[in-house]
Motif scaffolding. Structure first.
Motif, PDB file in Angstrom:
ATOM      1  N   UNK A   1       8.809   5.729   2.314  1.00 45.63           N
ATOM      2  CA  UNK A   1       7.494   5.145   2.582  1.00 45.63           C
ATOM      3  C   UNK A   1       7.639   3.763   3.221  1.00 45.63           C
ATOM      4  N   UNK A   2       8.581   2.975   2.726  1.00 50.73           N
ATOM      5  CA  UNK A   2       8.840   1.648   3.294  1.00 50.73           C
ATOM      6  C   UNK A   2       9.333   1.772   4.731  1.00 50.73           C
ATOM      7  N   UNK A   3      10.244   2.701   4.969  1.00 52.35           N
ATOM      8  CA  UNK A   3      10.794   2.893   6.317  1.00 52.35           C
ATOM      9  C   UNK A   3       9.727   3.380   7.298  1.00 52.35           C
TER      10      UNK A   3
ATOM     11  N   UNK B   1       0.829  -1.203   0.000  1.00 49.38           N
ATOM     12  CA  UNK B   1       0.000   0.000   0.000  1.00 49.38           C
ATOM     13  C   UNK B   1       0.867   1.257   0.000  1.00 49.38           C
ATOM     14  N   UNK B   2       1.961   1.222   0.759  1.00 48.73           N
ATOM     15  CA  UNK B   2       2.857   2.381   0.825  1.00 48.73           C
ATOM     16  C   UNK B   2       3.523   2.628  -0.524  1.00 48.73           C
ATOM     17  N   UNK B   3       4.008   1.559  -1.155  1.00 44.87           N
ATOM     18  CA  UNK B   3       4.671   1.697  -2.450  1.00 44.87           C
ATOM     19  C   UNK B   3       3.680   2.179  -3.509  1.00 44.87           C
ATOM     20  N   UNK B   4       2.498   1.593  -3.531  1.00 46.19           N
ATOM     21  CA  UNK B   4       1.486   1.994  -4.513  1.00 46.19           C
ATOM     22  C   UNK B   4       1.058   3.444  -4.296  1.00 46.19           C
ATOM     23  N   UNK B   5       1.013   3.855  -3.031  1.00 48.27           N
ATOM     24  CA  UNK B   5       0.656   5.242  -2.743  1.00 48.27           C
ATOM     25  C   UNK B   5       1.645   6.221  -3.351  1.00 48.27           C
ATOM     26  N   UNK B   6       2.931   5.877  -3.278  1.00 49.21           N
ATOM     27  CA  UNK B   6       3.946   6.734  -3.886  1.00 49.21           C
ATOM     28  C   UNK B   6       3.798   6.735  -5.405  1.00 49.21           C
TER      29      UNK B   6
END
Length: 367
Positions: A238-240, A22-27
């Motif tokens: 975002x991953x961190x 979700x974080x990666x897709x958000x970016x």
């Protein structure tokens, strides 16, 4: 026997898979990939976690060291006292800013720089001390800070292997003038690529670091000094951000694994288990034993043949690498350590059966 790796990242990735995706897709959907909202938010969140005023994301742990040294005013002709038993980047960063690394031998118990040997190494050209919190164990910072105050020196902490570790209740990387962190994937707090951070309470160092990471400009296209292109990637930030809330849990997991090793290995002849200093909350980035009275490389080979991976951190002291041999150092404890250290598999979710398997094989090899 199935192969046992030195580090297995799959448990934490699988546990956080949905959040990470979700974080990666958000970016990706945002279209903001450089210095976006995740970088800013991560810097605020990690500053709050560490308890510092400023956290500046950069491209790598190496860049964090280089930029922190520059921001602290270290320049050509200066000397920086550091340890010879560390990853090359520690000394490399000193050389990159034009200064000269001055190597001081280690405390054989902790593998960290021996504070008692620092003062004799101070010269009129000394401008800073760069201690390393190796394997997740705190260097003894009180005497280092006292010497820094006595001689008006900067202190830059290399905290690449010790995110979340503590010295007398204070987070590592927050005691000196600046702390430098790496988010290389294998670190306690790891990204899915390179990343780094500078932490500081010094407003001037923070301002300089922020300028240096973007080509030496406070205002875009108005460059004041020669800087670097060293920005923490938005996807990595975002991953961190997903991982940061779990770091204390993971560090405690590493400590639990280390305690099991201690119980299983404590009475085994031929090895010396890690020493945990009373001043340190060790976060066991590595679980590093010494192989005593035997050929360490043969022990490692036999373990490998049994399916157990190990690592050598480090196979050479930095002062013995070709780039620094001309300095002529002879440092007994560091040179002894490189022939004895052996890092065993460790990760926060490591299963007890794997540890028992490793110890059974190690006992067999030593016999």
């Amino acid at each position: 026997m199935p192969k046992i790796p030195v580090l297995d990242l799959t448990p934490e990735i699988e546990a956080l898979w949905d959040e990470l995706m979700a974080a990666i897709q958000g970016v990706l959907k945002s279209g903001q990939f450089i210095m976006g909202p995740n970088v800013k938010a991560f810097e605020q969140e990690v500053a709050a976690y560490l308890g510092v005023k400023h956290a500046i994301g950069v491209n790598s742990g190496t860049d964090a060291l280089v930029i922190a040294l520059r921001a602290a005013g270290i320049d050509a002709g200066d000397e920086v006292i550091t340890t010879p038993f560390t990853f090359f980047a520690t000394a490399e960063a000193i050389s990159q800013v034009g200064a000269t690394p001055v190597f001081v031998d280690i405390d054989p118990r902790t593998f960290n720089i021996n504070p008692e040997l620092i003062e004799p190494a101070v010269t009129p050209r000394t401008r800073a001390i760069l201690p390393v919190h190796l394997y997740g164990q705190a260097a003894d910072m009180d005497p280092i800070m006292e010497l820094a105050e006595k001689y008006n020196l900067k202190v830059i902490e290399d905290t690449a292997q010790a995110f979340g570790g503590e010295y007398k209740g204070r987070k590592l990387g927050t005691i000196g003038d600046a702390g430098c962190f790496s988010f290389f994937p294998s670190k306690n707090l790891g990204a899915c690529g390179d990343g780094g951070l500078i932490a500081t309470n010094d407003d001037e160092i923070a301002d300089q670091a922020r300028m240096l990471r973007v080509h030496g400009a406070k205002k875009k296209y108005y460059n004041e000094v020669i800087g670097y292109n060293s920005r923490l990637d938005e996807i990595q930030a975002a991953i961190l951000r997903v991982k940061l809330p779990h770091i204390d849990e993971w560090n405690e997991g590493r400590r639990r694994v280390s305690q099991v090793y201690k119980e299983l290995l404590g009475h085994l002849d031929g090895i010396e288990i890690p020493y945990e200093a009373s001043h340190s909350k060790h976060v066991y980035h590595q679980y590093t034993i010494r192989v005593k009275g035997r050929n360490r490389d043969q022990v490692r080979l036999r373990l490998s043949e049994s399916g157990i991976s190990t690592m050598l951190y480090y196979p050479s002291a930095v002062h013995k690498l070709p780039v620094y041999t001309h300095l002529g150092y002879k440092l007994r404890e560091a040179e002894k350590a490189v022939n004895e250290v052996l890092s065993l598999p460790i990760w926060p979710q490591m299963d007890l059966t794997l540890q028992r398997q490793i110890v059974i094989e190690l006992r067999s090899v030593l016999k």
